[in-house]
Write a protein that holds these residues in place. Structure first.
Motif: not given
Length: 68
Positions: A27-49
C-alpha cells in the motif's frame, strides 16, 4: 498507486500542509506536515520542510503542497 485524498480539514488556517507519499509493498505510506504560511513564504526554508516530511516515509517520497 493507491489513492490518498485530502480534505479541507487537512489544512489549518494560516498554514499549508505538506503531504509526502511513497508506494510500498502492501500500500501507500504517507505523512503530513503543517507549515505556517509565513515560514513557507521563505524560499530558503522550503527544502528543509520537504526533507522533514520525507523522513517520515523515506527519501524517495513525493511531496505535494496542499493549500486551503
Amino acid at each position: 498507486m493507491s489513492e490518498h485524498e485530502h480534505t479541507p480539514a487537512d489544512v489549518a488556517p494560516g498554514t499549508v500542509t505538506l503531504c509526502a507519499t511513497r508506494e510500498m509493498h502492501g500500500g501507500l505510506k504517507w505523512a503530513h506536515l503543517s507549515v505556517d504560511l509565513a515560514l513557507w513564504a521563505e524560499e530558503g526554508l522550503r527544502d528543509g520542510f520537504r526533507a522533514r516530511v520525507r523522513r517520515e516515509v523515506g527519501a524517495a517520497a513525493v511531496v505535494e503542497v496542499i493549500e486551503a
